[in-house]
Scaffold this motif. Structure first.
Motif, PDB file in Angstrom:
ATOM      1  N   HIS A  58     -36.386 -14.466  -2.568  1.00  0.00           N
ATOM      2  CA  HIS A  58     -36.205 -13.031  -2.319  1.00  0.00           C
ATOM      3  C   HIS A  58     -34.821 -12.785  -1.749  1.00  0.00           C
ATOM      4  O   HIS A  58     -34.398 -13.509  -0.852  1.00  0.00           O
ATOM      5  N   PRO A  59     -34.083 -11.810  -2.262  1.00  0.00           N
ATOM      6  CA  PRO A  59     -34.453 -10.793  -3.253  1.00  0.00           C
ATOM      7  C   PRO A  59     -34.358 -11.268  -4.702  1.00  0.00           C
ATOM      8  O   PRO A  59     -34.691 -10.525  -5.614  1.00  0.00           O
ATOM      9  N   GLY A  60     -33.873 -12.477  -4.924  1.00  0.00           N
ATOM     10  CA  GLY A  60     -33.753 -12.974  -6.287  1.00  0.00           C
ATOM     11  C   GLY A  60     -32.403 -12.643  -6.896  1.00  0.00           C
ATOM     12  O   GLY A  60     -31.656 -11.814  -6.391  1.00  0.00           O
ATOM     13  N   PRO A  61     -32.095 -13.298  -8.007  1.00  0.00           N
ATOM     14  CA  PRO A  61     -30.793 -13.076  -8.646  1.00  0.00           C
ATOM     15  C   PRO A  61     -30.718 -11.711  -9.323  1.00  0.00           C
ATOM     16  O   PRO A  61     -31.742 -11.114  -9.652  1.00  0.00           O
ATOM     17  N   PRO A  62     -29.512 -11.207  -9.548  1.00  0.00           N
ATOM     18  CA  PRO A  62     -29.371  -9.926 -10.254  1.00  0.00           C
ATOM     19  C   PRO A  62     -29.817 -10.059 -11.702  1.00  0.00           C
ATOM     20  O   PRO A  62     -29.594 -11.070 -12.356  1.00  0.00           O
ATOM     21  N   CYS A  63     -30.463  -9.009 -12.199  1.00  0.00           N
ATOM     22  CA  CYS A  63     -30.914  -8.962 -13.591  1.00  0.00           C
ATOM     23  C   CYS A  63     -30.004  -8.017 -14.370  1.00  0.00           C
ATOM     24  O   CYS A  63     -29.447  -7.066 -13.794  1.00  0.00           O
ATOM     25  N   TRP A  64     -29.887  -8.237 -15.665  1.00  0.00           N
ATOM     26  CA  TRP A  64     -29.051  -7.369 -16.493  1.00  0.00           C
ATOM     27  C   TRP A  64     -29.525  -5.927 -16.471  1.00  0.00           C
ATOM     28  O   TRP A  64     -28.747  -4.997 -16.748  1.00  0.00           O
ATOM     29  N   CYS A  65     -30.812  -5.696 -16.093  1.00  0.00           N
ATOM     30  CA  CYS A  65     -31.345  -4.330 -16.087  1.00  0.00           C
ATOM     31  C   CYS A  65     -30.880  -3.524 -14.872  1.00  0.00           C
ATOM     32  O   CYS A  65     -31.116  -2.324 -14.808  1.00  0.00           O
ATOM     33  N   GLY A  66     -30.232  -4.189 -13.903  1.00  0.00           N
ATOM     34  CA  GLY A  66     -29.738  -3.506 -12.715  1.00  0.00           C
ATOM     35  C   GLY A  66     -30.527  -3.791 -11.453  1.00  0.00           C
ATOM     36  O   GLY A  66     -30.074  -3.437 -10.353  1.00  0.00           O
ATOM     37  N   LEU A  67     -31.699  -4.394 -11.576  1.00  0.00           N
ATOM     38  CA  LEU A  67     -32.505  -4.758 -10.416  1.00  0.00           C
ATOM     39  C   LEU A  67     -32.266  -6.224 -10.053  1.00  0.00           C
ATOM     40  O   LEU A  67     -31.491  -6.926 -10.704  1.00  0.00           O
ATOM     41  N   HIS A  68     -32.955  -6.669  -9.014  1.00  0.00           N
ATOM     42  CA  HIS A  68     -32.869  -8.064  -8.585  1.00  0.00           C
ATOM     43  C   HIS A  68     -34.241  -8.722  -8.677  1.00  0.00           C
ATOM     44  O   HIS A  68     -35.259  -8.085  -8.408  1.00  0.00           O
ATOM     45  N   GLY A  69     -34.245  -9.998  -9.029  1.00  0.00           N
ATOM     46  CA  GLY A  69     -35.461 -10.796  -8.935  1.00  0.00           C
ATOM     47  C   GLY A  69     -36.502 -10.506  -9.992  1.00  0.00           C
ATOM     48  O   GLY A  69     -37.672 -10.870  -9.813  1.00  0.00           O
ATOM     49  N   CYS A  70     -36.135  -9.876 -11.117  1.00  0.00           N
ATOM     50  CA  CYS A  70     -37.108  -9.660 -12.186  1.00  0.00           C
ATOM     51  C   CYS A  70     -37.619 -11.003 -12.702  1.00  0.00           C
ATOM     52  O   CYS A  70     -36.923 -12.023 -12.647  1.00  0.00           O
ATOM     53  N   LEU A  71     -38.830 -10.992 -13.253  1.00  0.00           N
ATOM     54  CA  LEU A  71     -39.385 -12.233 -13.795  1.00  0.00           C
ATOM     55  C   LEU A  71     -38.444 -12.873 -14.805  1.00  0.00           C
ATOM     56  O   LEU A  71     -38.370 -14.102 -14.901  1.00  0.00           O
ATOM     57  N   GLU A  72     -37.735 -12.058 -15.571  1.00  0.00           N
ATOM     58  CA  GLU A  72     -36.829 -12.603 -16.575  1.00  0.00           C
ATOM     59  C   GLU A  72     -35.757 -13.495 -15.961  1.00  0.00           C
ATOM     60  O   GLU A  72     -35.255 -14.416 -16.621  1.00  0.00           O
ATOM     61  N   THR A  73     -35.403 -13.272 -14.709  1.00  0.00           N
ATOM     62  CA  THR A  73     -34.403 -14.114 -14.055  1.00  0.00           C
ATOM     63  C   THR A  73     -35.000 -15.426 -13.555  1.00  0.00           C
ATOM     64  O   THR A  73     -34.259 -16.322 -13.145  1.00  0.00           O
ATOM     65  N   TRP A  74     -36.331 -15.551 -13.587  1.00  0.00           N
ATOM     66  CA  TRP A  74     -37.009 -16.752 -13.093  1.00  0.00           C
ATOM     67  C   TRP A  74     -37.729 -17.536 -14.186  1.00  0.00           C
ATOM     68  O   TRP A  74     -37.597 -18.762 -14.259  1.00  0.00           O
ATOM     69  N   VAL A  75     -38.528 -16.876 -15.011  1.00  0.00           N
ATOM     70  CA  VAL A  75     -39.439 -17.611 -15.890  1.00  0.00           C
ATOM     71  C   VAL A  75     -39.056 -17.543 -17.366  1.00  0.00           C
ATOM     72  O   VAL A  75     -39.842 -17.924 -18.226  1.00  0.00           O
ATOM     73  N   SER A  76     -37.864 -17.106 -17.674  1.00  0.00           N
ATOM     74  CA  SER A  76     -37.327 -17.225 -19.031  1.00  0.00           C
ATOM     75  C   SER A  76     -36.658 -18.585 -19.172  1.00  0.00           C
ATOM     76  O   SER A  76     -36.452 -19.314 -18.192  1.00  0.00           O
ATOM     77  N   GLY A  77     -36.281 -18.920 -20.408  1.00  0.00           N
ATOM     78  CA  GLY A  77     -35.519 -20.148 -20.600  1.00  0.00           C
ATOM     79  C   GLY A  77     -34.192 -20.105 -19.876  1.00  0.00           C
ATOM     80  O   GLY A  77     -33.769 -21.096 -19.255  1.00  0.00           O
ATOM     81  N   SER A  78     -33.525 -18.957 -19.932  1.00  0.00           N
ATOM     82  CA  SER A  78     -32.244 -18.826 -19.231  1.00  0.00           C
ATOM     83  C   SER A  78     -32.439 -18.859 -17.721  1.00  0.00           C
ATOM     84  O   SER A  78     -31.617 -19.422 -16.988  1.00  0.00           O
ATOM     85  N   GLY A  79     -33.554 -18.273 -17.228  1.00  0.00           N
ATOM     86  CA  GLY A  79     -33.835 -18.320 -15.797  1.00  0.00           C
ATOM     87  C   GLY A  79     -34.147 -19.728 -15.313  1.00  0.00           C
ATOM     88  O   GLY A  79     -33.746 -20.130 -14.208  1.00  0.00           O
ATOM     89  N   PHE A  80     -34.869 -20.483 -16.114  1.00  0.00           N
ATOM     90  CA  PHE A  80     -35.171 -21.883 -15.821  1.00  0.00           C
ATOM     91  C   PHE A  80     -33.875 -22.687 -15.700  1.00  0.00           C
ATOM     92  O   PHE A  80     -33.671 -23.449 -14.740  1.00  0.00           O
TER      93      PHE A  80
END
Length: 304
Positions: free
Chosen positions: A175-197
């Motif tokens: 928390h708060p997690g890395p920045p996401c391309w959508c403008g928020l921080h810590g979205c699942l896409e930043t963690w559990v995608s291949g790129s997030g992994f």
């Protein structure tokens, strides 16, 4: 009636012509040109090619085929413009209307994860299930919801947009997690995608490896790769527990590059269950039967 589906991916665009029973008659793919006008032209040309090949023996007659398109993002019901696409040049465009102009035919358009879920619910790994959650874990991550073999879009067209929820039950280092391309921080896409992994592995170890290489290294016994995969599974398990608590699907079906990792299906149920608000949790977790063909098949099925 002939059906044509198009899978509009970030790196490639594929078109396929199918019979009503799902039999492929023709399919072709080409690199995504990365330009809006060029992409519209490529979709038109691919559709013309697969339709011509499907009709070549004269056994497939009129009427014209239905056309369904699966793409990243979704269409705003308020403005009719594309939004939320990680193929950023689609955002703010009247994509469906422009496709109809280029093709001179009606087009149905849905999110690519929705198309995966629909394909697998109709005649894939989740066939016969009353409720299905489809998950794509690739460069990004997304989800789609199917109930009674019908796609659930939602009132605002965002049902199943699982990749842009925050990571649930986060630890202090999440928390708060890395920045996401959508403008928020810590979205699942930043963690559990291949790129997030891959991002998490590099941030922790300083080693820049792609997801497939990390899995190979993990299987070879590398302790840093093992730890990274453990973190990935923990995060994926917590994320899917939210889906279980909210929607409680019969089947969760996985597509995308990481869906080919067999260890996911062995270990994930035990990581989801502790977070599910029930004394029993028995949903099936399965890889997509149709693999990377699910998107184009689901797009073709958008016409029912």
């Amino acid at each position: 009636m002939l059906r044509i589906g198009v899978d509009f991916g970030g790196t490639k665009i594929e078109a396929a012509a199918l019979l009503p029973d799902g039999t492929f008659l023709s399919r072709h793919r080409a690199p995504n040109p990365g330009d809006y006008v060029a992409a519209l032209t490529l979709v038109r040309d691919l559709i013309a090619r697969v339709e011509a090949e499907a009709r070549a023996d004269g056994s497939i007659a009129e009427p014209p085929p239905t056309i369904g398109i699966g793409s990243p993002g979704s269409t705003s019901p308020r403005t009719g413009l594309m939004r939320n696409s990680n193929s950023l040049y689609l955002n703010g465009r009247t994509f469906r209307e422009d496709l109809q102009t280029v093709l001179e035919r009606p087009v149905r358009l849905a999110n690519d994860a929705n198309c995966l879920a629909l394909s697998e619910a109709v005649d894939g790994a989740a066939e016969g299930a009353s409720s299905v959650f489809g998950v794509i874990i690739g460069t990004g991550c997304g989800g789609g919801v199917v109930v009674g073999q019908r796609l659930l879009d939602g009132a605002n067209g965002i049902a199943g947009e699982w990749g842009h929820m925050p990571l649930p039950w986060p630890g202090p280092d999440e928390h708060p997690g890395p920045p996401c391309w959508c403008g928020l921080h810590g979205c699942l896409e930043t963690w559990v995608s291949g790129s997030g992994f891959a991002r998490d592995f590099c941030a922790t170890t300083g080693r820049d490896l792609k997801g497939e290489a990390i899995i190979d290294t993990m299987r070879a016994g590398d302790p840093e790769a093992i730890a990274a995969f453990d973190r990935f599974l923990s995060r994926l398990g917590r994320s899917l527990a939210v889906v279980a608590n909210l929607f409680d699907p019969d089947v969760i079906v996985f597509g995308g590059g990481l869906s080919n990792v067999g260890e996911i299906y062995e270990r994930l149920p035990g990581l989801i269950a502790p977070y599910v608000f029930s004394d029993v949790w028995e949903a099936r977790l399965v890889p997509a039967r149709w693999g990377d063909s699910s998107g184009v098949r689901g797009a073709a099925y958008l016409w029912g």
